[in-house]
Design a protein around this motif. Sequence first.
Motif, mmCIF file in Angstrom:
data_model
loop_
_atom_site.group_PDB
_atom_site.id
_atom_site.type_symbol
_atom_site.label_atom_id
_atom_site.label_comp_id
_atom_site.label_asym_id
_atom_site.label_seq_id
_atom_site.Cartn_x
_atom_site.Cartn_y
_atom_site.Cartn_z
ATOM 1 N N GLN A 3 4.671 54.160 11.494
ATOM 2 C CA GLN A 3 6.105 54.035 11.289
ATOM 3 C C GLN A 3 6.489 54.139 9.822
ATOM 4 O O GLN A 3 7.596 54.537 9.486
ATOM 5 N N ARG A 29 14.751 60.880 11.953
ATOM 6 C CA ARG A 29 14.489 61.451 13.275
ATOM 7 C C ARG A 29 13.850 62.832 13.172
ATOM 8 O O ARG A 29 13.002 63.199 13.984
ATOM 9 N N THR A 32 10.091 62.178 12.354
ATOM 10 C CA THR A 32 9.330 61.496 13.404
ATOM 11 C C THR A 32 9.460 62.162 14.764
ATOM 12 O O THR A 32 8.627 61.937 15.650
ATOM 13 N N ILE A 34 11.813 61.526 16.936
ATOM 14 C CA ILE A 34 12.307 60.581 17.931
ATOM 15 C C ILE A 34 13.776 60.861 18.256
ATOM 16 O O ILE A 34 14.487 61.531 17.510
ATOM 17 N N SER A 35 14.244 60.316 19.368
ATOM 18 C CA SER A 35 15.622 60.490 19.811
ATOM 19 C C SER A 35 16.530 59.445 19.180
ATOM 20 O O SER A 35 16.069 58.457 18.595
ATOM 21 N N ARG A 38 15.743 56.105 20.788
ATOM 22 C CA ARG A 38 14.564 55.421 20.244
ATOM 23 C C ARG A 38 14.870 54.842 18.862
ATOM 24 O O ARG A 38 14.442 53.722 18.551
ATOM 25 N N GLU A 41 16.654 51.672 19.259
ATOM 26 C CA GLU A 41 15.765 50.576 19.634
ATOM 27 C C GLU A 41 15.062 49.992 18.407
ATOM 28 O O GLU A 41 14.857 48.777 18.314
ATOM 29 N N LEU A 42 14.678 50.856 17.471
ATOM 30 C CA LEU A 42 13.986 50.378 16.271
ATOM 31 C C LEU A 42 14.880 49.499 15.410
ATOM 32 O O LEU A 42 14.412 48.535 14.795
ATOM 33 N N GLN A 47 22.682 53.438 21.206
ATOM 34 C CA GLN A 47 22.644 54.870 20.883
ATOM 35 C C GLN A 47 23.998 55.416 20.438
ATOM 36 O O GLN A 47 24.067 56.217 19.493
#
Length: 347
Positions: A3, A29, A32, A34-35, A38, A41-42, A47
Amino acid sequence: MSQSAPWTDVRIRAAWARRDWAAIFREYRRVTGISQLRLGELVDMPQPHVSAIENGRRQITSAEVIARIMRGLQVPEELGGMARRDESLAEWSPDPELRERIAHAHATGRTDTGTADWIGRVLAEQRRAEDAVGGRDLWPVVRSQLDAVTRLIPSASGPTTDRLLVLAGEHAHWLSWVAAEHGRYGAALAWLDLAHGWAADAGHDDLASWAMRVRSYYSLTHGDPARALRTADAARHAPSLSPAALSVATHTAAMAAAAVGERDQARRLSDEAYALALRAQDPQDRPGWLYWLDSVRARLHHADAAYAVRDWSTAAAGFREALPALADYPRDHEYYAARLEDARQRI
């Protein structure tokens, strides 16, 4: 990818320095893969909020939210306390506290070099990306990195201290270069003095020579070629230089010799610099800040010296041969393309 790994990316670090939250989220994003879901969430954010931030419809001002983002995205320690960039860029000069920390170098003790290893890798990426990202955005990032490095020095000793001093010197000469590009020449010389002093303290001849070579370049570009030649000669005669470091110092001496009218000396020095550069074509044979000194750059240096002594045909041939390899370096390409066109017209 861990991460924390995305934070080696120069564009993310530059966005963080600007506190450009939309860019931070997008670039994180991008690296990485990621969406938005996601990412939310981090950082404990729905969203739709992530989407609104990326599109500039929502701003982040809460200290609690910023702290949550720092934890969720694992922002590195050296960036965590960075203040928003002063748009006036008024604070160009070195902080006196840096000198105070260095004054306590070589004390007995132990320090964890993991942070230094991390910052060294990041600085290498920033060097390569500066042409695209620009020194203005990276300035506060590199200053913050230097602050993190110098905080490690008082608790270090022996070879570890020398290693940290060299890393601090690399940051200082980068800051000098960017300050000079923005017309802050007093600050540029102050940073360069730090770089040279720290390199000398660490016994690192290549970095000490490089700092003197940059000082010579400043003198040359500000209309004092005689001083530039003296300084470049001193840079060339530092002990135990690698071929790469000796090459760039010798090239600068060639340019200064041409500027004072010593054309034969300039040609000789240029040939010597070119031969030295070709001996250092393995990247492992070059100091980190000379990552760019490949055969293409060596050819351009040789052509530039030919241009300086008004050997237009040799200069044009060298520029023409090397220019296609500069497609990913727009500023350099523009500079050498203009040189090529001028040389062609003078043949």
